[in-house]
Motif scaffolding. Structure first.
Motif, PDB file in Angstrom:
ATOM      1  N   UNK A  58       1.072  -1.313  -0.147  1.00  0.00           N
ATOM      2  CA  UNK A  58      -0.148  -0.094  -0.107  1.00  0.00           C
ATOM      3  C   UNK A  58       0.829   1.182  -0.014  1.00  0.00           C
ATOM      4  N   UNK A  59       0.249   2.307  -0.381  1.00  0.00           N
ATOM      5  CA  UNK A  59       0.853   3.588  -0.087  1.00  0.00           C
ATOM      6  C   UNK A  59       0.286   4.435   0.820  1.00  0.00           C
ATOM      7  N   UNK A  60       0.963   5.148   1.612  1.00  0.00           N
ATOM      8  CA  UNK A  60       0.384   5.845   2.777  1.00  0.00           C
ATOM      9  C   UNK A  60       1.071   7.243   2.838  1.00  0.00           C
ATOM     10  N   UNK A  61       0.187   8.213   3.520  1.00  0.00           N
ATOM     11  CA  UNK A  61       0.782   9.206   3.958  1.00  0.00           C
ATOM     12  C   UNK A  61       1.057   9.304   5.465  1.00  0.00           C
ATOM     13  N   UNK A  62       1.974  10.155   5.875  1.00  0.00           N
ATOM     14  CA  UNK A  62       2.331  10.520   7.390  1.00  0.00           C
ATOM     15  C   UNK A  62       1.428  11.594   7.661  1.00  0.00           C
ATOM     16  N   UNK A  63       0.605  11.380   9.018  1.00  0.00           N
ATOM     17  CA  UNK A  63      -0.282  12.178   9.334  1.00  0.00           C
ATOM     18  C   UNK A  63       0.331  13.225  10.302  1.00  0.00           C
ATOM     19  N   UNK A  64       1.416  13.127  10.688  1.00  0.00           N
ATOM     20  CA  UNK A  64       2.079  14.065  11.729  1.00  0.00           C
ATOM     21  C   UNK A  64       3.423  14.026  11.511  1.00  0.00           C
ATOM     22  N   UNK A  65       4.250  15.028  11.931  1.00  0.00           N
ATOM     23  CA  UNK A  65       5.667  15.176  11.784  1.00  0.00           C
ATOM     24  C   UNK A  65       6.066  14.147  12.699  1.00  0.00           C
ATOM     25  N   UNK A  66       7.191  13.336  12.021  1.00  0.00           N
ATOM     26  CA  UNK A  66       7.554  12.372  13.046  1.00  0.00           C
ATOM     27  C   UNK A  66       9.043  12.566  12.976  1.00  0.00           C
ATOM     28  N   UNK A  67       9.932  12.374  14.387  1.00  0.00           N
ATOM     29  CA  UNK A  67      11.178  12.393  14.174  1.00  0.00           C
ATOM     30  C   UNK A  67      11.753  11.042  14.369  1.00  0.00           C
ATOM     31  N   UNK A  72      18.090  12.875  13.125  1.00  0.00           N
ATOM     32  CA  UNK A  72      18.311  14.154  13.231  1.00  0.00           C
ATOM     33  C   UNK A  72      17.397  14.982  12.361  1.00  0.00           C
ATOM     34  N   UNK A  73      16.601  14.237  11.453  1.00  0.00           N
ATOM     35  CA  UNK A  73      15.657  14.731  10.605  1.00  0.00           C
ATOM     36  C   UNK A  73      14.366  14.707  11.147  1.00  0.00           C
ATOM     37  N   UNK A  74      13.453  15.142   9.997  1.00  0.00           N
ATOM     38  CA  UNK A  74      11.765  15.409  10.407  1.00  0.00           C
ATOM     39  C   UNK A  74      11.148  14.730   9.160  1.00  0.00           C
ATOM     40  N   UNK A  78       2.311  14.675   5.824  1.00  0.00           N
ATOM     41  CA  UNK A  78       1.878  14.659   4.264  1.00  0.00           C
ATOM     42  C   UNK A  78       2.845  13.719   3.567  1.00  0.00           C
ATOM     43  N   UNK A  79       4.043  13.471   3.997  1.00  0.00           N
ATOM     44  CA  UNK A  79       4.971  12.501   3.259  1.00  0.00           C
ATOM     45  C   UNK A  79       4.342  11.592   2.767  1.00  0.00           C
ATOM     46  N   UNK A  80       4.615  11.100   1.479  1.00  0.00           N
ATOM     47  CA  UNK A  80       3.971   9.991   0.858  1.00  0.00           C
ATOM     48  C   UNK A  80       5.152   8.802   0.862  1.00  0.00           C
ATOM     49  N   UNK A  81       4.331   7.540   1.512  1.00  0.00           N
ATOM     50  CA  UNK A  81       5.497   6.536   1.679  1.00  0.00           C
ATOM     51  C   UNK A  81       4.576   5.282   0.869  1.00  0.00           C
ATOM     52  N   UNK A  82       5.501   4.809  -0.180  1.00  0.00           N
ATOM     53  CA  UNK A  82       5.126   3.704  -1.160  1.00  0.00           C
ATOM     54  C   UNK A  82       5.509   2.382  -0.819  1.00  0.00           C
ATOM     55  N   UNK A  83       4.868   1.396  -1.201  1.00  0.00           N
ATOM     56  CA  UNK A  83       5.057   0.022  -1.139  1.00  0.00           C
ATOM     57  C   UNK A  83       5.542  -0.241   0.355  1.00  0.00           C
ATOM     58  N   UNK A 105       7.826   2.609  10.732  1.00  0.00           N
ATOM     59  CA  UNK A 105       6.773   3.576  11.320  1.00  0.00           C
ATOM     60  C   UNK A 105       5.682   2.693  12.000  1.00  0.00           C
ATOM     61  N   UNK A 106       4.440   3.642  12.710  1.00  0.00           N
ATOM     62  CA  UNK A 106       3.627   3.174  13.395  1.00  0.00           C
ATOM     63  C   UNK A 106       2.464   3.293  12.542  1.00  0.00           C
ATOM     64  N   UNK A 107       1.660   2.241  12.668  1.00  0.00           N
ATOM     65  CA  UNK A 107       0.458   2.454  11.463  1.00  0.00           C
ATOM     66  C   UNK A 107      -0.521   3.600  11.969  1.00  0.00           C
ATOM     67  N   UNK A 108      -0.552   3.853  13.435  1.00  0.00           N
ATOM     68  CA  UNK A 108      -1.439   4.748  13.842  1.00  0.00           C
ATOM     69  C   UNK A 108      -1.112   6.076  13.471  1.00  0.00           C
ATOM     70  N   UNK A 109       0.094   6.343  12.793  1.00  0.00           N
ATOM     71  CA  UNK A 109       0.447   7.571  12.588  1.00  0.00           C
ATOM     72  C   UNK A 109       0.366   7.889  10.737  1.00  0.00           C
ATOM     73  N   UNK A 110      -0.064   6.829  10.291  1.00  0.00           N
ATOM     74  CA  UNK A 110      -0.154   6.827   8.553  1.00  0.00           C
ATOM     75  C   UNK A 110      -1.748   6.879   8.293  1.00  0.00           C
ATOM     76  N   UNK A 111      -1.832   7.244   7.012  1.00  0.00           N
ATOM     77  CA  UNK A 111      -3.216   7.061   6.473  1.00  0.00           C
ATOM     78  C   UNK A 111      -3.157   6.566   4.925  1.00  0.00           C
ATOM     79  N   UNK A 112      -3.967   5.582   4.824  1.00  0.00           N
ATOM     80  CA  UNK A 112      -3.924   4.981   3.354  1.00  0.00           C
ATOM     81  C   UNK A 112      -4.203   5.867   2.060  1.00  0.00           C
ATOM     82  N   UNK A 113      -3.592   6.027   1.236  1.00  0.00           N
ATOM     83  CA  UNK A 113      -3.841   6.793   0.046  1.00  0.00           C
ATOM     84  C   UNK A 113      -4.821   6.339  -0.657  1.00  0.00           C
TER      85      UNK A 113
END
Ligand SMILES: [Zn+2]
Length: 113
Positions: A58-67, A72-74, A78-83, A105-113
């Motif tokens: 599946x392709x999902x997007x991140x629903x909140x900023x994750x560190x 060191x990055x964020x 809205x970042x799209x994550x494929x496959x 990632x944790x599934x609770x922090x993403x949403x299916x596209x």
């Protein structure tokens, strides 16, 4: 021929019980019986933040900023994550994110596209 769960490593069906473990004769993988039973073994349903069922690829997007730890990055909201690949752990999504590489990632922090 048996009610034993398939091997989580190689999917062999020829697993057997050995004391407190299940054992796979094909790849020699052993795993604790109780943990497998407690985890519900292969009946786990993965859901995103909105309750949609997630599947491998599946392709999902991140629903909140994750560190992510140690990067060191964020990962921006809205970042799209494929496959994505679903795994049975606390961080239940394995994936690759541009600029970060392999991530969990944790599934609770993403949403299916
Ligand atoms: Zn195996």
């Amino acid at each position: 021929m048996s009610n034993f769960p398939a091997c989580p490593t190689c999917q062999s069906e020829y697993t057997y019980e050995d004391g407190d473990n299940y054992v796979c004769p094909d790849c020699a993988h052993e795993w604790p019986r109780q943990a497998a039973e407690a985890a519900g073994e292969s009946v786990r349903v993965y859901k995103d933040a909105a309750g949609n069922i997630l599947q491998d690829g599946d392709t999902v997007t991140v629903i909140k900023d994750l560190k992510p730890k140690g990067s060191g990055g964020v990962i921006k909201q809205g970042t799209k994550v494929k496959n994505i690949r679903l795994v049975d752990s606390d961080h239940d999504i394995d994936c690759k994110i541009d600029g970060f590489g392999a991530m969990s990632l944790k599934s609770e922090f993403v949403r299916k596209v």
